[in-house]
Motif scaffolding. Structure first.
Motif, PDB file in Angstrom:
ATOM      1  N   UNK A 128      -9.271  15.413 -23.067  1.00  0.00           N
ATOM      2  CA  UNK A 128      -8.355  16.169 -22.207  1.00  0.00           C
ATOM      3  C   UNK A 128      -9.017  16.537 -20.889  1.00  0.00           C
ATOM      4  N   UNK A 129     -10.313  16.793 -20.931  1.00  0.00           N
ATOM      5  CA  UNK A 129     -11.025  17.110 -19.684  1.00  0.00           C
ATOM      6  C   UNK A 129     -11.036  15.899 -18.756  1.00  0.00           C
ATOM      7  N   UNK A 130     -11.295  14.719 -19.319  1.00  0.00           N
ATOM      8  CA  UNK A 130     -11.304  13.497 -18.513  1.00  0.00           C
ATOM      9  C   UNK A 130      -9.912  13.181 -17.961  1.00  0.00           C
ATOM     10  N   UNK A 131      -8.905  13.290 -18.845  1.00  0.00           N
ATOM     11  CA  UNK A 131      -7.543  13.052 -18.367  1.00  0.00           C
ATOM     12  C   UNK A 131      -7.135  14.098 -17.344  1.00  0.00           C
ATOM     13  N   UNK A 132      -7.576  15.343 -17.547  1.00  0.00           N
ATOM     14  CA  UNK A 132      -7.260  16.384 -16.569  1.00  0.00           C
ATOM     15  C   UNK A 132      -7.857  16.085 -15.208  1.00  0.00           C
ATOM     16  N   UNK A 133      -9.090  15.539 -15.198  1.00  0.00           N
ATOM     17  CA  UNK A 133      -9.707  15.184 -13.915  1.00  0.00           C
ATOM     18  C   UNK A 133      -8.917  14.071 -13.223  1.00  0.00           C
ATOM     19  N   UNK A 134      -8.434  13.100 -13.996  1.00  0.00           N
ATOM     20  CA  UNK A 134      -7.636  12.011 -13.417  1.00  0.00           C
ATOM     21  C   UNK A 134      -6.321  12.547 -12.862  1.00  0.00           C
ATOM     22  N   UNK A 135      -5.649  13.406 -13.644  1.00  0.00           N
ATOM     23  CA  UNK A 135      -4.373  13.964 -13.199  1.00  0.00           C
ATOM     24  C   UNK A 135      -4.569  14.854 -11.980  1.00  0.00           C
ATOM     25  N   UNK A 136      -5.660  15.655 -11.967  1.00  0.00           N
ATOM     26  CA  UNK A 136      -5.919  16.514 -10.815  1.00  0.00           C
ATOM     27  C   UNK A 136      -6.166  15.694  -9.564  1.00  0.00           C
ATOM     28  N   UNK A 137      -6.914  14.592  -9.708  1.00  0.00           N
ATOM     29  CA  UNK A 137      -7.138  13.717  -8.568  1.00  0.00           C
ATOM     30  C   UNK A 137      -5.825  13.083  -8.096  1.00  0.00           C
ATOM     31  N   UNK A 138      -4.996  12.677  -9.040  1.00  0.00           N
ATOM     32  CA  UNK A 138      -3.711  12.088  -8.683  1.00  0.00           C
ATOM     33  C   UNK A 138      -2.795  13.126  -8.036  1.00  0.00           C
ATOM     34  N   UNK A 139      -2.851  14.390  -8.546  1.00  0.00           N
ATOM     35  CA  UNK A 139      -2.041  15.457  -7.962  1.00  0.00           C
ATOM     36  C   UNK A 139      -2.440  15.711  -6.520  1.00  0.00           C
ATOM     37  N   UNK A 140      -3.741  15.708  -6.251  1.00  0.00           N
ATOM     38  CA  UNK A 140      -4.193  15.906  -4.873  1.00  0.00           C
ATOM     39  C   UNK A 140      -3.677  14.787  -3.969  1.00  0.00           C
ATOM     40  N   UNK A 141      -3.681  13.547  -4.480  1.00  0.00           N
ATOM     41  CA  UNK A 141      -3.164  12.431  -3.697  1.00  0.00           C
ATOM     42  C   UNK A 141      -1.669  12.580  -3.439  1.00  0.00           C
ATOM     43  N   UNK A 142      -0.928  13.026  -4.455  1.00  0.00           N
ATOM     44  CA  UNK A 142       0.513  13.215  -4.281  1.00  0.00           C
ATOM     45  C   UNK A 142       0.800  14.337  -3.288  1.00  0.00           C
ATOM     46  N   UNK A 143       0.000  15.419  -3.359  1.00  0.00           N
ATOM     47  CA  UNK A 143       0.196  16.526  -2.423  1.00  0.00           C
ATOM     48  C   UNK A 143      -0.088  16.083  -0.988  1.00  0.00           C
ATOM     49  N   UNK A 144      -1.105  15.237  -0.824  1.00  0.00           N
ATOM     50  CA  UNK A 144      -1.378  14.734   0.523  1.00  0.00           C
ATOM     51  C   UNK A 144      -0.221  13.867   1.022  1.00  0.00           C
ATOM     52  N   UNK A 145       0.291  13.044   0.134  1.00  0.00           N
ATOM     53  CA  UNK A 145       1.441  12.216   0.527  1.00  0.00           C
ATOM     54  C   UNK A 145       2.653  13.091   0.849  1.00  0.00           C
ATOM     55  N   UNK A 146       2.842  14.175   0.071  1.00  0.00           N
ATOM     56  CA  UNK A 146       3.959  15.075   0.330  1.00  0.00           C
ATOM     57  C   UNK A 146       3.807  15.753   1.686  1.00  0.00           C
ATOM     58  N   UNK A 147       2.600  16.238   1.981  1.00  0.00           N
ATOM     59  CA  UNK A 147       2.381  16.899   3.267  1.00  0.00           C
ATOM     60  C   UNK A 147       2.580  15.927   4.426  1.00  0.00           C
ATOM     61  N   UNK A 148       2.097  14.710   4.261  1.00  0.00           N
ATOM     62  CA  UNK A 148       2.260  13.708   5.316  1.00  0.00           C
ATOM     63  C   UNK A 148       3.735  13.375   5.534  1.00  0.00           C
ATOM     64  N   UNK A 149       4.479  13.260   4.455  1.00  0.00           N
ATOM     65  CA  UNK A 149       5.902  12.930   4.565  1.00  0.00           C
ATOM     66  C   UNK A 149       6.684  14.077   5.175  1.00  0.00           C
ATOM     67  N   UNK A 150       6.297  15.326   4.829  1.00  0.00           N
ATOM     68  CA  UNK A 150       6.953  16.480   5.445  1.00  0.00           C
ATOM     69  C   UNK A 150       6.721  16.505   6.957  1.00  0.00           C
ATOM     70  N   UNK A 151       5.496  16.138   7.379  1.00  0.00           N
ATOM     71  CA  UNK A 151       5.228  16.058   8.814  1.00  0.00           C
ATOM     72  C   UNK A 151       6.090  14.982   9.465  1.00  0.00           C
ATOM     73  N   UNK A 152       6.247  13.856   8.788  1.00  0.00           N
ATOM     74  CA  UNK A 152       7.080  12.784   9.340  1.00  0.00           C
ATOM     75  C   UNK A 152       8.544  13.206   9.413  1.00  0.00           C
ATOM     76  N   UNK A 153       8.978  14.011   8.424  1.00  0.00           N
ATOM     77  CA  UNK A 153      10.373  14.446   8.442  1.00  0.00           C
ATOM     78  C   UNK A 153      10.649  15.335   9.649  1.00  0.00           C
ATOM     79  N   UNK A 154       9.678  16.146  10.031  1.00  0.00           N
ATOM     80  CA  UNK A 154       9.891  17.062  11.155  1.00  0.00           C
ATOM     81  C   UNK A 154      10.098  16.326  12.459  1.00  0.00           C
ATOM     82  N   UNK A 155       9.502  15.114  12.561  1.00  0.00           N
ATOM     83  CA  UNK A 155       9.665  14.346  13.809  1.00  0.00           C
ATOM     84  C   UNK A 155      10.680  13.231  13.630  1.00  0.00           C
ATOM     85  N   UNK A 156      11.383  13.250  12.491  1.00  0.00           N
ATOM     86  CA  UNK A 156      12.442  12.283  12.285  1.00  0.00           C
ATOM     87  C   UNK A 156      12.000  10.929  11.802  1.00  0.00           C
ATOM     88  N   UNK A 157      10.775  10.800  11.257  1.00  0.00           N
ATOM     89  CA  UNK A 157      10.294   9.500  10.786  1.00  0.00           C
ATOM     90  C   UNK A 157      10.418   9.328   9.281  1.00  0.00           C
TER      91      UNK A 157
END
Length: 483
Positions: free
Chosen positions: A188-217
């Motif tokens: 569970x610790x190993x899987x948690x590290x993988x999920x946490x890393x994936x969550x950080x990647x998804x959050x970065x993608x979410x933040x980037x997409x939110x920035x694009x939405x503000x400028x209409x992209x």
């Protein structure tokens, strides 16, 4: 009774004591497993670099080969001050005391007595005070004519051996439970590290997409999709944390340590090395009869057969004549109205008892003892069959898990390559966000499935180790010194 007659009885008793009842003995065909060789085998179970314990005797140090100091510390803690093991040890002490007490029946018993009275009876003249005192020594000895006491002693010694095998089985089971809980925590610790890393990647993608939405992209749909994807990863991460917490609770219960101490030990390793333990394989090269004979539960079942056989002998002896010798010496003194009388007395003689009529109770007891013997033998044979089956099934599972782990590793590599390519294409605008999230889900699902398969593979090795009679090393200090 004349001295010559008493001597004749004593000689007859010594001759009859050499005649012992014949205890039922199972044949080798009834004890040995039907399987002459293993039908399943471990086919390339691990990489060639994995150490192999070619001899089962080496499995006593099997945990040492895991090269995981945290696991060893938790194992040793579980072997100390454990209620399950303390219960097994108390049963050993009880069985040892009973076995020792059985030997006492082969020897005479001596009982000393002393009495003194002072009395006055005014109803009878002259109503003077009288005094009386006596010293006595009684001896009795029941001759073991037919070996009934020796049969009972054999049964109690078999009971002692059975309790000792239970203790060894409890130690091996405890080690297996600790290892499984520890492996579950690391999984569970190993899987948690993988999920946490994936969550950080998804959050970065979410933040980037939110920035694009503000400028209409980017569209609100893309933002909603990534927000849902991030929430899904958060839910999976909470599940991983729950699995770790439950594994910690299990280790606390097994080791008896405070939860803070368990967590401290689990966090003792460098974060880079907090990974799944590496499986350590061993070969099962011995024949089924040799492997099964090492199992504590099988040895315990064999001792149960010996105990039942001894009970048959005891029940048979109960239907035969018995001979006891009794002797007593008494010295007395009595004083009454100034008159003192003193003297001594002694007696000695044999007593022969012969069961004549008991309404068939003793015969029924013997038949019941024989039936219990047959039950114990059948239980032993069933235990042997189950033991062979456990070994065979564990080897089948290990072969299957090895193949699934290898295939899933290939799948992880392929999905990782697909995700890397998809992210590059999405950043260049050549792929949709939906395709990227689908690739991400495939990769994450396969990664967690791989960790679960590796955990299952380790659990199968632990089960095989126990099913072939693995034991926890008795010298924990030497185990630590070797680390």
């Amino acid at each position: 009774m004349s001295l010559r007659l008493m001597l004749s009885v004593s000689v007859l008793a010594s001759l009859l004591s050499a005649c012992a009842v014949n205890l039922p003995t199972p044949t080798s065909a009834q004890l040995d497993p039907k399987a002459l060789q293993w039908q399943a085998s471990l086919q390339n179970p691990l990489q060639s670099s994995a150490p192999l314990a070619e001899r089962l005797a080496e499995q006593a140090q099997w945990w040492q080969a895991w090269n995981d100091p945290v696991l060893i510390q938790l194992q040793i803690a579980a072997q100390q001050e454990n209620p399950t093991l303390q219960l097994a040890q108390a049963r050993i002490r009880e069985a040892r005391a009973k076995a020792y007490s059985a030997k006492a029946y082969l020897w005479p018993t001596l009982t000393g007595s002393a009495a003194g009275t002072r009395s006055k009876n005014e109803l009878a003249p002259p109503g003077a005070i009288s005094k009386a005192g006596s010293l006595g020594l009684d001896a009795s000895w029941e001759i073991d004519l037919w070996g009934g006491v020796r049969a009972a002693e054999q049964g109690l010694l078999a009971n002692l051996a059975a309790r000792e095998t239970e203790w060894h089985d409890a130690r091996a089971s405890m080690a297996a439970e600790v290892a499984n809980a520890y492996v579950t925590y690391r999984a569970y610790q190993t899987m948690g590290a993988i999920v946490a890393q994936d969550l950080a990647s998804r959050d970065r993608s979410l933040a980037l997409t939110q920035d694009k939405e503000r400028v209409g992209l980017a569209s609100p749909v893309d933002v909603a999709l990534l927000d849902a994807s991030s929430a899904d990863a958060q839910a999976q991460l909470a599940e991983m944390h729950e699995g770790q917490a439950l594994a910690v609770k299990a280790l606390v219960a097994l080791t008896g340590l405070e939860e803070s101490e368990v967590r401290l030990q689990l966090a003792a390793l460098d974060p880079a090395t907090r990974i799944m333990p590496q499986a350590v394989g061993f070969t099962v090269a011995s024949l089924p009869a040799e492997v099964i004979a090492q199992r504590p539960d099988v040895r315990g079942a064999a001792e149960q057969v010996k105990m039942a056989a001894a009970d048959v002998g005891v029940a048979e002896v109960a239907r035969l004549p018995s001979l006891s010798l009794f002797g007593a010496i008494s010295i007395g003194r009595q004083q009454n109205d100034g008159v003192t009388v003193s003297g001594n007395s002694w007696s000695f003689g044999p007593t022969i008892k012969l069961p004549i009529f008991n309404a068939g109770r003793l015969k029924a007891d013997q038949e019941a003892a024989q039936a219990r013997y047959d039950q114990a033998l059948a239980a032993y044979q069933q235990r042997v069959r189950l033991a062979v089956r456990e070994v065979e099934e564990n080897m089948v599972r290990l072969n299957s898990s090895a193949q699934r782990v290898a295939a899933t590793q290939r799948a992880v590599a392929g999905y990782q390559k697909q995700l890397d390519s998809g992210e590059a294409m999405w950043q260049a605008g050549a792929a949709s966000l939906l395709d990227l999230e689908v690739s991400r889900r495939f990769l994450l699902g396969t990664q967690t499935r791989l960790i679960n398969l590796q955990r299952e593979q380790l659990a199968n090795w632990i089960a095989l180790y126990k099913s072939v009679g693995g034991e926890w090393p008795l010298d924990e200090t030497q185990l630590l010194a070797n680390k």
